[in-house]
Write a protein that holds these residues in place. Structure first.
Motif, short mmCIF file in Angstrom:
data_model
loop_
_atom_site.label_atom_id
_atom_site.label_comp_id
_atom_site.label_asym_id
_atom_site.label_seq_id
_atom_site.Cartn_x
_atom_site.Cartn_y
_atom_site.Cartn_z
N THR A 93 53.66 -64.64 -51.54
CA THR A 93 54.60 -63.69 -50.55
C THR A 93 53.74 -63.56 -49.41
O THR A 93 52.92 -63.39 -49.50
CB THR A 93 54.80 -62.49 -51.22
OG1 THR A 93 55.98 -61.86 -50.55
CG2 THR A 93 53.33 -61.51 -51.33
N VAL A 96 54.71 -59.24 -44.48
CA VAL A 96 55.66 -59.07 -44.21
C VAL A 96 55.33 -57.30 -42.92
O VAL A 96 56.12 -56.10 -42.95
CB VAL A 96 56.99 -57.92 -45.37
CG1 VAL A 96 56.96 -59.03 -46.05
CG2 VAL A 96 55.68 -57.22 -46.12
N GLY A 204 60.69 -70.67 -47.66
CA GLY A 204 60.89 -69.22 -47.26
C GLY A 204 59.52 -68.23 -47.47
O GLY A 204 60.15 -66.88 -47.31
N GLU A 207 60.16 -65.40 -44.55
CA GLU A 207 61.46 -65.01 -44.73
C GLU A 207 61.10 -63.82 -46.20
O GLU A 207 62.16 -63.76 -47.03
CB GLU A 207 62.07 -65.13 -44.63
CG GLU A 207 62.57 -65.42 -43.35
CD GLU A 207 64.09 -66.48 -42.84
OE1 GLU A 207 65.03 -66.02 -43.23
OE2 GLU A 207 64.44 -66.80 -41.53
N SER A 208 59.92 -63.28 -46.50
CA SER A 208 60.14 -63.11 -48.00
C SER A 208 60.82 -61.80 -47.87
O SER A 208 60.35 -61.64 -49.29
CB SER A 208 58.56 -62.61 -48.42
OG SER A 208 57.81 -64.34 -48.22
N TRP A 209 60.57 -60.83 -47.05
CA TRP A 209 61.09 -59.28 -47.19
C TRP A 209 62.83 -59.82 -47.55
O TRP A 209 63.42 -59.26 -48.08
CB TRP A 209 61.48 -58.76 -46.03
CG TRP A 209 62.31 -60.14 -44.78
CD1 TRP A 209 60.86 -60.98 -44.02
CD2 TRP A 209 63.58 -59.75 -44.25
NE1 TRP A 209 62.19 -61.60 -42.89
CE2 TRP A 209 63.60 -60.91 -43.15
CE3 TRP A 209 64.27 -59.13 -44.92
CZ2 TRP A 209 64.80 -60.91 -42.56
CZ3 TRP A 209 65.64 -59.66 -44.30
CH2 TRP A 209 65.81 -61.17 -43.42
N ARG A 210 63.04 -60.80 -47.39
CA ARG A 210 64.90 -61.05 -48.19
C ARG A 210 64.75 -61.09 -49.79
O ARG A 210 66.11 -60.79 -50.08
CB ARG A 210 64.98 -61.99 -47.36
CG ARG A 210 65.41 -62.54 -46.10
CD ARG A 210 66.28 -64.08 -45.96
NE ARG A 210 66.58 -64.01 -44.39
CZ ARG A 210 67.42 -63.52 -43.70
NH1 ARG A 210 68.38 -63.03 -44.61
NH2 ARG A 210 67.58 -63.91 -42.37
N HIS A 211 63.58 -61.37 -50.28
CA HIS A 211 63.06 -61.42 -51.62
C HIS A 211 62.35 -60.06 -52.14
O HIS A 211 62.07 -60.32 -53.77
CB HIS A 211 63.38 -62.99 -52.55
CG HIS A 211 64.35 -63.53 -52.11
ND1 HIS A 211 65.10 -63.78 -52.75
CD2 HIS A 211 63.81 -64.67 -51.26
CE1 HIS A 211 66.13 -65.18 -51.62
NE2 HIS A 211 65.61 -65.39 -51.29
N ARG A 212 62.10 -58.92 -51.57
CA ARG A 212 61.39 -57.95 -51.61
C ARG A 212 61.66 -57.24 -53.03
O ARG A 212 63.11 -56.38 -53.52
CB ARG A 212 61.04 -57.02 -50.91
CG ARG A 212 59.83 -55.97 -51.13
CD ARG A 212 59.97 -55.64 -49.60
NE ARG A 212 58.70 -54.14 -49.49
CZ ARG A 212 58.15 -53.98 -49.04
NH1 ARG A 212 57.97 -54.51 -47.68
NH2 ARG A 212 56.73 -53.07 -48.81
N ALA A 226 62.95 -57.39 -39.26
CA ALA A 226 62.10 -57.81 -39.76
C ALA A 226 61.98 -59.89 -38.86
O ALA A 226 62.82 -59.41 -38.60
CB ALA A 226 62.56 -58.25 -41.15
N GLN A 227 60.43 -59.98 -39.62
CA GLN A 227 60.56 -61.51 -38.96
C GLN A 227 61.34 -62.53 -39.63
O GLN A 227 61.75 -62.55 -41.06
CB GLN A 227 59.01 -62.43 -39.41
CG GLN A 227 59.31 -63.29 -38.89
CD GLN A 227 57.09 -63.66 -39.29
OE1 GLN A 227 56.28 -63.85 -38.75
NE2 GLN A 227 57.47 -64.56 -40.34
N THR A 228 62.23 -63.54 -39.14
CA THR A 228 62.71 -64.65 -39.69
C THR A 228 61.81 -65.86 -38.75
O THR A 228 61.49 -66.04 -37.90
CB THR A 228 64.18 -64.88 -38.53
OG1 THR A 228 63.78 -64.95 -37.14
CG2 THR A 228 65.07 -63.56 -39.32
#
Length: 312
Positions: A93, A96, A204, A207-212, A226-228
């Motif tokens: 991961t 974030v 991915g 953008e690990s925050w998308r699957h936290r 959040a970073q993209t």
């Protein structure tokens, strides 16, 4: 292990990015492939694609933060294929966190450590005894120059880079060095390798925050968006830096070649980032300041009011 045909490879984080590319490359060499990932739907799709290409593939939903889940993965692999020969502890991961490290959410630290460090430890504990019993095999742990060489000082959005990610990758390098030594002491044919995927990768992890997972839900309210990956690329462009992504297939080739050559260091061709290693060694020997630290653009860090949520 030069002839990989018929051998069995396990790749965690196999539903996308580097893991998926490695799984496909192993399959193209005639290996049987097990993709493991915590994301069920992407895992199903990745496994189906390999199967459609004529690769004998198995997908196993696995949470690397849970040892019982990784242990179950190992048992399923042996039950299904009868053996395992290559284990890639690749699940990871990204960063974030925002602000300075003393401002990082404790949940960010726990998530990063549990996936990036304990995930590797769990893979070693579950699979190495199987490899030792067979007498040969390979363990490949995915690292990063960000931490494995030295931590980035400034992040992709201009502020202080997260301290969580590089700390975990420094641990992965140390774990793999120790694993190499311990295996050597046994006289086994099982080998350890550390993978440094070179260049800029379109995965991915940005953008690990998308699957936290809920179990690592943030306990602090964010001060910045959040970073993209798009935002990261915009910053590079505004700095006059053209980004060329390293093909994930190139990284997969690097792993395959490293296994065949029995290379501990799975690294690409010499690159400008290698200079950080020399500069760090020189700093240590001279007992100097860590002036080798750079930002994601490769520039040396300096004081600035530009931060990622940190207060100047």
């Amino acid at each position: 292990m030069r002839d990989l045909r018929g051998k069995v490879a396990v790749v965690t984080g196999g539903a996308g990015g580097i893991g998926r590319a490695m799984g496909r490359r192993f399959g193209q060499e005639g290996m049987k492939v097990v993709l493991a990932d915590v994301l069920a739907e992407p895992l199903d799709e990745a496994t189906r694609v390999l199967t459609d290409e004529g690769i004998e593939a198995l997908g196993v939903v696995t949470d690397v933060t849970d040892y019982s889940s990784v242990e179950s993965l190992a048992k399923q692999v042996v039950a299904h294929f009868g053996a395992v020969h290559v284990v890639c502890n690749n699940a990871g991961t990204g960063g974030v966190s925002e602000g300075y490290m003393w401002e990082h959410d404790l949940a960010d630290w726990r998530w990063g450590i549990d996936v990036n460090v304990l995930g590797v430890i769990h893979g070693i504990k579950a699979f190495v005894p199987i490899l030792l019993e067979q007498g040969d095999g390979h363990v490949v742990n995915t690292c990063s120059g960000n931490g494995g060489f030295a931590p980035l000082a400034r992040g992709a959005m201009g502020g202080p880079a997260t301290a969580v990610y590089p700390m975990t990758k420094a641990a992965v390098l140390c774990l793999t060095e120790s694993l190499y030594t311990h295996l050597e002491m046994t006289g086994t044919g099982v080998r350890a390798h550390v993978l440094f995927p070179g260049g800029f990768l379109n995965t991915g992890i940005w953008e690990s925050w998308r699957h936290r997972p809920q179990q690592y839900a943030a306990t602090q309210e964010r001060r910045t968006p959040a970073q993209t990956l798009d935002k990261v690329l915009d910053r590079f462009e505004s700095a006059g830096v053209h980004v060329e992504f390293t093909p994930l297939e190139t990284v997969a080739d690097q792993v395959l070649e490293g296994i065949r050559a029995d290379s501990f260091w799975m690294m690409g061709l010499p690159a400008p980032s290698d200079q950080v290693v020399s500069a760090k060694a020189a700093s240590i020997l001279a007992r100097g300041a860590p002036d080798y630290l750079v930002d994601v653009l490769g520039k040396h860090a300096e004081s600035s009011s530009e931060t990622e949520g940190g207060k100047p």
